[in-house]
Motif scaffolding. Structure first.
Motif, PDB file in Angstrom:
ATOM      1  N   ALA A 133      55.099  42.643  35.383  1.00 18.81           N
ATOM      2  CA  ALA A 133      54.885  43.818  34.552  1.00 18.81           C
ATOM      3  C   ALA A 133      54.400  45.043  35.302  1.00 18.81           C
ATOM      4  O   ALA A 133      54.280  46.105  34.714  1.00 18.81           O
ATOM      5  CB  ALA A 133      53.888  43.485  33.453  1.00 18.81           C
ATOM      6  N   ALA A 134      54.108  44.912  36.583  1.00 17.67           N
ATOM      7  CA  ALA A 134      53.535  46.062  37.292  1.00 17.67           C
ATOM      8  C   ALA A 134      53.997  46.104  38.737  1.00 17.67           C
ATOM      9  O   ALA A 134      54.271  45.083  39.349  1.00 17.67           O
ATOM     10  CB  ALA A 134      52.002  45.976  37.249  1.00 17.67           C
ATOM     11  N   ASP A 135      54.067  47.322  39.239  1.00 15.44           N
ATOM     12  CA  ASP A 135      54.265  47.508  40.666  1.00 15.44           C
ATOM     13  C   ASP A 135      52.863  47.363  41.238  1.00 15.44           C
ATOM     14  O   ASP A 135      52.099  48.325  41.277  1.00 15.44           O
ATOM     15  CB  ASP A 135      54.848  48.900  40.935  1.00 15.44           C
ATOM     16  N   PHE A 136      52.539  46.160  41.638  1.00 18.80           N
ATOM     17  CA  PHE A 136      51.141  45.788  41.815  1.00 18.80           C
ATOM     18  C   PHE A 136      50.747  45.672  43.275  1.00 18.80           C
ATOM     19  O   PHE A 136      51.581  45.431  44.136  1.00 18.80           O
ATOM     20  CB  PHE A 136      50.920  44.444  41.120  1.00 18.80           C
ATOM     21  N   GLU A 137      49.459  45.812  43.527  1.00 20.33           N
ATOM     22  CA  GLU A 137      48.935  45.639  44.876  1.00 20.33           C
ATOM     23  C   GLU A 137      49.095  44.188  45.298  1.00 20.33           C
ATOM     24  O   GLU A 137      48.465  43.294  44.738  1.00 20.33           O
ATOM     25  CB  GLU A 137      47.448  46.001  44.914  1.00 20.33           C
ATOM     26  N   LYS A 138      49.933  43.963  46.280  1.00 23.80           N
ATOM     27  CA  LYS A 138      50.235  42.610  46.720  1.00 23.80           C
ATOM     28  C   LYS A 138      48.989  41.894  47.249  1.00 23.80           C
ATOM     29  O   LYS A 138      48.820  40.695  47.041  1.00 23.80           O
ATOM     30  CB  LYS A 138      51.329  42.645  47.786  1.00 23.80           C
ATOM     31  N   SER A 139      48.116  42.612  47.906  1.00 26.12           N
ATOM     32  CA  SER A 139      46.936  41.974  48.494  1.00 26.12           C
ATOM     33  C   SER A 139      46.033  41.366  47.427  1.00 26.12           C
ATOM     34  O   SER A 139      45.439  40.305  47.634  1.00 26.12           O
ATOM     35  CB  SER A 139      46.152  42.971  49.347  1.00 26.12           C
ATOM     36  N   THR A 140      45.923  42.013  46.277  1.00 25.96           N
ATOM     37  CA  THR A 140      45.091  41.483  45.195  1.00 25.96           C
ATOM     38  C   THR A 140      45.677  40.181  44.661  1.00 25.96           C
ATOM     39  O   THR A 140      44.961  39.200  44.472  1.00 25.96           O
ATOM     40  CB  THR A 140      44.958  42.513  44.051  1.00 25.96           C
ATOM     41  N   LEU A 141      46.992  40.176  44.429  1.00 24.84           N
ATOM     42  CA  LEU A 141      47.651  38.956  43.947  1.00 24.84           C
ATOM     43  C   LEU A 141      47.543  37.838  44.973  1.00 24.84           C
ATOM     44  O   LEU A 141      47.277  36.686  44.625  1.00 24.84           O
ATOM     45  CB  LEU A 141      49.123  39.224  43.625  1.00 24.84           C
ATOM     46  N   THR A 142      47.718  38.176  46.243  1.00 24.06           N
ATOM     47  CA  THR A 142      47.621  37.172  47.307  1.00 24.06           C
ATOM     48  C   THR A 142      46.223  36.576  47.346  1.00 24.06           C
ATOM     49  O   THR A 142      46.063  35.363  47.485  1.00 24.06           O
ATOM     50  CB  THR A 142      47.981  37.804  48.669  1.00 24.06           C
ATOM     51  N   ALA A 143      45.205  37.405  47.201  1.00 24.94           N
ATOM     52  CA  ALA A 143      43.817  36.922  47.213  1.00 24.94           C
ATOM     53  C   ALA A 143      43.576  35.948  46.065  1.00 24.94           C
ATOM     54  O   ALA A 143      42.914  34.918  46.241  1.00 24.94           O
ATOM     55  CB  ALA A 143      42.845  38.100  47.133  1.00 24.94           C
ATOM     56  N   VAL A 144      44.113  36.248  44.881  1.00 19.62           N
ATOM     57  CA  VAL A 144      43.936  35.362  43.728  1.00 19.62           C
ATOM     58  C   VAL A 144      44.647  34.036  43.971  1.00 19.62           C
ATOM     59  O   VAL A 144      44.083  32.959  43.747  1.00 19.62           O
ATOM     60  CB  VAL A 144      44.455  36.027  42.431  1.00 19.62           C
ATOM     61  N   VAL A 145      45.880  34.088  44.456  1.00 15.58           N
ATOM     62  CA  VAL A 145      46.657  32.871  44.694  1.00 15.58           C
ATOM     63  C   VAL A 145      45.985  32.001  45.760  1.00 15.58           C
ATOM     64  O   VAL A 145      45.877  30.783  45.613  1.00 15.58           O
ATOM     65  CB  VAL A 145      48.111  33.227  45.084  1.00 15.58           C
ATOM     66  N   GLU A 146      45.499  32.622  46.834  1.00 15.13           N
ATOM     67  CA  GLU A 146      44.833  31.863  47.900  1.00 15.13           C
ATOM     68  C   GLU A 146      43.519  31.256  47.412  1.00 15.13           C
ATOM     69  O   GLU A 146      43.204  30.108  47.725  1.00 15.13           O
ATOM     70  CB  GLU A 146      44.592  32.757  49.116  1.00 15.13           C
ATOM     71  N   ALA A 147      42.750  32.017  46.644  1.00 16.77           N
ATOM     72  CA  ALA A 147      41.487  31.507  46.113  1.00 16.77           C
ATOM     73  C   ALA A 147      41.741  30.349  45.154  1.00 16.77           C
ATOM     74  O   ALA A 147      41.003  29.356  45.143  1.00 16.77           O
ATOM     75  CB  ALA A 147      40.711  32.626  45.411  1.00 16.77           C
ATOM     76  N   ARG A 148      42.788  30.459  44.370  1.00 17.01           N
ATOM     77  CA  ARG A 148      43.147  29.378  43.442  1.00 17.01           C
ATOM     78  C   ARG A 148      43.526  28.116  44.224  1.00 17.01           C
ATOM     79  O   ARG A 148      43.131  27.010  43.874  1.00 17.01           O
ATOM     80  CB  ARG A 148      44.301  29.814  42.551  1.00 17.01           C
ATOM     81  N   ALA A 149      44.293  28.284  45.294  1.00  9.01           N
ATOM     82  CA  ALA A 149      44.693  27.134  46.113  1.00  9.01           C
ATOM     83  C   ALA A 149      43.478  26.435  46.713  1.00  9.01           C
ATOM     84  O   ALA A 149      43.387  25.201  46.706  1.00  9.01           O
ATOM     85  CB  ALA A 149      45.646  27.577  47.218  1.00  9.01           C
ATOM     86  N   LYS A 150      42.513  27.207  47.213  1.00 11.74           N
ATOM     87  CA  LYS A 150      41.280  26.622  47.756  1.00 11.74           C
ATOM     88  C   LYS A 150      40.517  25.873  46.670  1.00 11.74           C
ATOM     89  O   LYS A 150      40.008  24.781  46.888  1.00 11.74           O
ATOM     90  CB  LYS A 150      40.373  27.722  48.319  1.00 11.74           C
ATOM     91  N   ALA A 151      40.420  26.497  45.500  1.00 14.93           N
ATOM     92  CA  ALA A 151      39.651  25.906  44.404  1.00 14.93           C
ATOM     93  C   ALA A 151      40.264  24.597  43.928  1.00 14.93           C
ATOM     94  O   ALA A 151      39.543  23.658  43.587  1.00 14.93           O
ATOM     95  CB  ALA A 151      39.540  26.894  43.242  1.00 14.93           C
ATOM     96  N   THR A 152      41.576  24.510  43.911  1.00 17.25           N
ATOM     97  CA  THR A 152      42.217  23.292  43.415  1.00 17.25           C
ATOM     98  C   THR A 152      42.277  22.191  44.469  1.00 17.25           C
ATOM     99  O   THR A 152      42.513  21.035  44.125  1.00 17.25           O
ATOM    100  CB  THR A 152      43.647  23.572  42.902  1.00 17.25           C
ATOM    101  N   SER A 153      42.038  22.531  45.716  1.00 23.87           N
ATOM    102  CA  SER A 153      42.124  21.519  46.772  1.00 23.87           C
ATOM    103  C   SER A 153      40.831  20.723  46.935  1.00 23.87           C
ATOM    104  O   SER A 153      40.818  19.709  47.616  1.00 23.87           O
ATOM    105  CB  SER A 153      42.481  22.174  48.102  1.00 23.87           C
TER     106      SER A 153
END
Length: 176
Positions: free
Chosen positions: A44-64
């Motif tokens: 839905a947005a032309d979004f800041e990639k770094s913010t999305l990457t930070a969320v995805v990486e943090a989620r991966a750490k949390a689930t591991s």
């Protein structure tokens, strides 16, 4: 007396382990929602990639990270708390950044996910509080005299408590 101590300690330990399971279930719900939230924001947005990457990486750490509730240590709980705090921080950044996108803020799917995420954060708080309450009852039981002697015989060890992540005492800074 010894049988009564042991049976009570086992029941209380089971309560703590059940409470830990509820903590993990709440965090799992949040992790499941994050994937949907990220995909909605991405689409839905032309979004800041770094913010999305930070969320995805943090989620991966949390689930591991997995912890056995019967053998939980203060160091393990602190690390779990730190990893989950990193995910919370990344999510806050994502939601603050989203404020710049009026179309996204009006998107019903995004609004529903945002509400569900807020609800899940409250469930996490409740689950953590109940874990701490269960740990307190259990710890009090095994640490009071003469129970402390029996706890040593049977190998019952105290359970750590959840505490706030470092920096949680400071308000979130919102910048536009």
């Amino acid at each position: 007396m010894v049988v009564g101590f042991n049976n009570t300690a086992v029941k209380l330990q089971e309560n703590v382990e059940e409470a830990w399971g509820n903590v993990e279930t709440s965090y799992q719900r949040r992790n499941d929602l994050i994937g949907n939230l990220v995909n909605t924001v991405k689409g839905a947005a032309d979004f800041e990639k770094s913010t999305l990457t930070a969320v995805v990486e943090a989620r991966a750490k949390a689930t591991s990270m997995n912890i056995d509730p019967s053998k939980i240590t203060p160091a393990q709980l602190a690390e779990f708390n730190k990893v989950q705090g990193g995910l919370s921080g990344a999510l806050k950044s994502l939601l603050v950044t989203v404020e710049r996108y009026p179309d996204l803020k009006a998107n019903q799917s995004f609004l529903k996910l945002q509400d569900e995420l807020a609800s899940t954060e409250n469930q996490i708080l409740t689950a953590r509080t109940r874990f701490n309450e269960g740990a307190k009852v259990y710890n009090t039981h095994i640490k009071t005299f003469p129970n402390t002697i029996f706890a040593g015989w049977f190998g019952f060890e105290d359970k750590p408590y959840f505490s706030a992540v470092e920096g949680a005492d400071k308000p979130v800074e919102v910048k536009f």
